[in-house]
Design a protein around this motif. Structure first.
Motif, mmCIF file in Angstrom:
data_model
loop_
_atom_site.group_PDB
_atom_site.id
_atom_site.type_symbol
_atom_site.label_atom_id
_atom_site.label_comp_id
_atom_site.label_asym_id
_atom_site.label_seq_id
_atom_site.Cartn_x
_atom_site.Cartn_y
_atom_site.Cartn_z
ATOM 1 N N MET A 295 -2.082 11.102 12.097
ATOM 2 C CA MET A 295 -2.449 11.983 12.802
ATOM 3 C C MET A 295 -3.136 11.738 14.131
ATOM 4 N N ALA A 296 -3.833 10.685 14.031
ATOM 5 C CA ALA A 296 -4.325 10.377 15.288
ATOM 6 C C ALA A 296 -3.584 9.900 16.318
ATOM 7 N N MET A 297 -2.173 9.491 16.092
ATOM 8 C CA MET A 297 -1.259 8.924 16.979
ATOM 9 C C MET A 297 -0.432 10.020 17.377
ATOM 10 N N MET A 298 -0.489 11.111 16.644
ATOM 11 C CA MET A 298 0.279 12.248 16.888
ATOM 12 C C MET A 298 -0.464 13.033 17.892
ATOM 13 N N ILE A 299 -1.817 13.043 17.678
ATOM 14 C CA ILE A 299 -2.692 13.899 18.456
ATOM 15 C C ILE A 299 -2.589 13.192 19.864
ATOM 16 N N ILE B 212 -1.995 1.451 22.932
ATOM 17 C CA ILE B 212 -2.436 1.807 21.593
ATOM 18 C C ILE B 212 -1.168 2.119 20.716
ATOM 19 N N PHE B 213 -0.108 2.778 21.271
ATOM 20 C CA PHE B 213 1.167 3.201 20.477
ATOM 21 C C PHE B 213 1.904 1.784 20.272
ATOM 22 N N MET B 214 1.939 0.916 20.981
ATOM 23 C CA MET B 214 2.694 -0.076 20.954
ATOM 24 C C MET B 214 1.805 -1.003 19.896
ATOM 25 N N LEU B 215 0.655 -1.099 20.027
ATOM 26 C CA LEU B 215 0.071 -1.884 19.080
ATOM 27 C C LEU B 215 0.047 -1.364 17.751
ATOM 28 N N ASN B 216 -0.087 -0.019 17.625
ATOM 29 C CA ASN B 216 0.264 0.715 16.164
ATOM 30 C C ASN B 216 1.596 0.401 15.641
ATOM 31 N N PHE B 217 2.448 0.316 16.649
ATOM 32 C CA PHE B 217 4.147 0.056 16.135
ATOM 33 C C PHE B 217 4.185 -1.218 15.669
ATOM 34 N N ARG C 170 -12.003 9.118 3.881
ATOM 35 C CA ARG C 170 -13.009 9.226 4.685
ATOM 36 C C ARG C 170 -13.006 8.132 5.775
ATOM 37 N N LYS C 171 -13.109 7.009 5.245
ATOM 38 C CA LYS C 171 -13.065 5.849 6.318
ATOM 39 C C LYS C 171 -12.044 5.735 7.226
ATOM 40 N N GLN C 172 -10.916 5.966 6.890
ATOM 41 C CA GLN C 172 -9.654 6.126 7.740
ATOM 42 C C GLN C 172 -9.869 7.108 8.965
ATOM 43 N N ALA C 173 -10.095 8.385 8.048
ATOM 44 C CA ALA C 173 -10.284 9.629 8.887
ATOM 45 C C ALA C 173 -11.274 9.369 10.040
ATOM 46 N N THR C 174 -12.502 8.712 9.444
ATOM 47 C CA THR C 174 -13.644 8.390 10.605
ATOM 48 C C THR C 174 -13.140 7.707 11.711
ATOM 49 N N LEU C 175 -12.474 6.501 11.529
ATOM 50 C CA LEU C 175 -11.847 5.506 12.380
ATOM 51 C C LEU C 175 -11.063 6.111 13.446
ATOM 52 N N ALA C 176 -9.940 6.968 13.036
ATOM 53 C CA ALA C 176 -9.074 7.699 13.543
ATOM 54 C C ALA C 176 -9.556 8.768 14.670
ATOM 55 N N SER C 177 -10.587 9.390 13.999
ATOM 56 C CA SER C 177 -11.318 10.488 14.589
ATOM 57 C C SER C 177 -12.088 9.806 16.017
ATOM 58 N N LEU C 178 -12.780 8.710 15.569
ATOM 59 C CA LEU C 178 -13.504 8.019 16.727
ATOM 60 C C LEU C 178 -12.524 7.736 18.007
#
Length: 275
Positions: A20-24, A59-64, A124-132
Motif C-alpha cells: 500500500m505504501a508503494m502504491m501511495i 525507493i521503487f527500485m530498492l523495493n523491486f 502493526r509493525k509493517q503498517a507503522t514502518l510503511a506509514s512513516l
C-alpha cells in the motif's frame, strides 16, 4: 509478493502495508510527473520535483530488488512485476507513466476489499514502518516545493535553489535547525512551523516504534509462548488422562480379584453345606 499466487488473485485480496505504501508513493509520483509535464514551473522548481521523483524511483527500485531477492520463483516474480520495474526507472517521463497501472490497482483494491483497516492493524509493525515512509516522503516533498515557491520571489530570501529547499526541509523536519537556510516571509514562517510540528510528531512515532521493537515482545515470540503453553497444557492433560486410565485399570483388576475371591468363598461354603 514472494508467493506464487497469480497476480490477479493477489490483486483481489488485501495488500500488505508496504505494498500500500508503494502504491501511495506511486500516486504521489504520478502527480509530480503531471505537474512537471503540464505545469508552468520555473527551472528551480522543476529541478526540485525532478530530484524528489528520482528519490521516489530509487525507493521503487530498492523495493523491486528486495522482492526479487526474496522470491522463490524469480522468473514468476519478474513476469508479474515487470511494470513495477519499468515504472522505477528515473528520468524517463514516458516510462514513469507506467505507475498509472499501480494507481488502478489501488482503486481496484479499495473497491473490492471490504475492509483494509483491520488487516493493516493486525500487521502493526509493517503498517507503522510503511506509514512513516509515506509520511516522510510526503512531508519532504510538500515542504520543499512550497517553501521554494513562496521564498523564491521574496526579497532577501536565502532559499533560492532546489538543493537549498531540500536541505531546509530535511533540517527543519529533523528539528536540528542549522540556520544556514531559513524562510524570511510570513508564509515561509508558517510553513516552517507546520514542518517543525510535523517533524516532532514524526520522530515521536519513530521513538515509540523503536521502544516497542526492543521492549515489547513481537508477534513471533508471543505465538511461540502461546504454543509452548498450549503444548505444556496438552501434555499435562494427556498425563492426567493416562493416570486416570491406569487407576481405572487397577480398580477393574481389583474388582476382578475381589469377585474371584467371593466366588471362591461361595464355592467353599456350598461344598461345606453339602457335606
Amino acid at each position: 509478493m514472494t508467493d506464487k499466487t497469480p497476480w490477479s488473485l493477489r490483486t483481489l485480496g488485501t495488500p500488505s502495508p508496504f505494498e500500500m505504501a508503494m502504491m501511495i508513493l506511486s500516486l504521489l509520483s504520478v502527480i509530480i510527473v503531471l505537474v512537471m509535464t503540464f505545469g508552468r514551473l520555473d527551472s528551480e522548481t522543476y529541478r526540485l520535483l525532478f530530484f524528489i521523483d528520482t528519490s521516489i524511483c530509487m525507493i521503487f527500485m530498492l523495493n523491486f530488488f528486495i522482492g526479487l531477492f526474496r522470491a522463490r520463483d524469480k522468473l514468476f516474480f519478474i513476469k508479474h512485476h515487470w511494470v513495477d520495474f519499468i515504472a522505477s526507472i528515473p528520468a524517463i517521463e514516458a516510462l514513469r507513466m507506467a505507475r498509472l497501472f499501480q494507481i488502478l490497482r489501488v482503486i481496484r483494491l479499495i473497491r473490492m476489499s471490504r475492509s483494509l483497516l483491520l488487516p493493516l492493524i493486525k500487521q502493526r509493525k509493517q503498517a507503522t514502518l510503511a506509514s512513516l515512509l509515506v509520511a516522510m516522503v510526503t512531508i519532504l516533498t510538500l515542504a520543499s516545493v512550497i517553501i521554494l515557491i513562496v521564498e523564491s520571489g521574496t526579497e532577501g530570501a536565502n532559499i533560492q535553489t532546489a538543493e537549498q529547499a531540500i536541505w531546509w526541509a530535511l533540517v527543519t523536519i529533523s528539528t536540528v535547525g542549522y540556520g544556514d537556510h531559513y524562510p524570511v516571509s510570513t508564509a515561509g514562517h508558517i510553513i516552517g512551523g507546520v514542518v517543525i510540528v510535523s517533524g516532532v510528531s514524526f520522530f515521536g512515532v519513530i521513538s515509540g516504534y523503536m521502544a516497542s521493537v526492543f521492549v515489547a515482545p513481537d508477534e513471533a515470540e508471543r505465538q511461540e509462548r502461546h504454543d509452548a503453553s498450549k503444548a505444556e497444557l496438552k501434555s499435562e492433560l494427556e498425563l492426567a488422562l493416562a493416570r486416570m486410565e491406569e487407576n481405572q485399570l487397577k480398580m477393574e483388576q481389583n474388582q476382578a480379584q475381589m469377585l474371584a475371591k467371593i466366588t471362591e468363598l461361595q464355592l467353599s461354603l456350598d461344598k461345606k453345606s453339602n457335606h
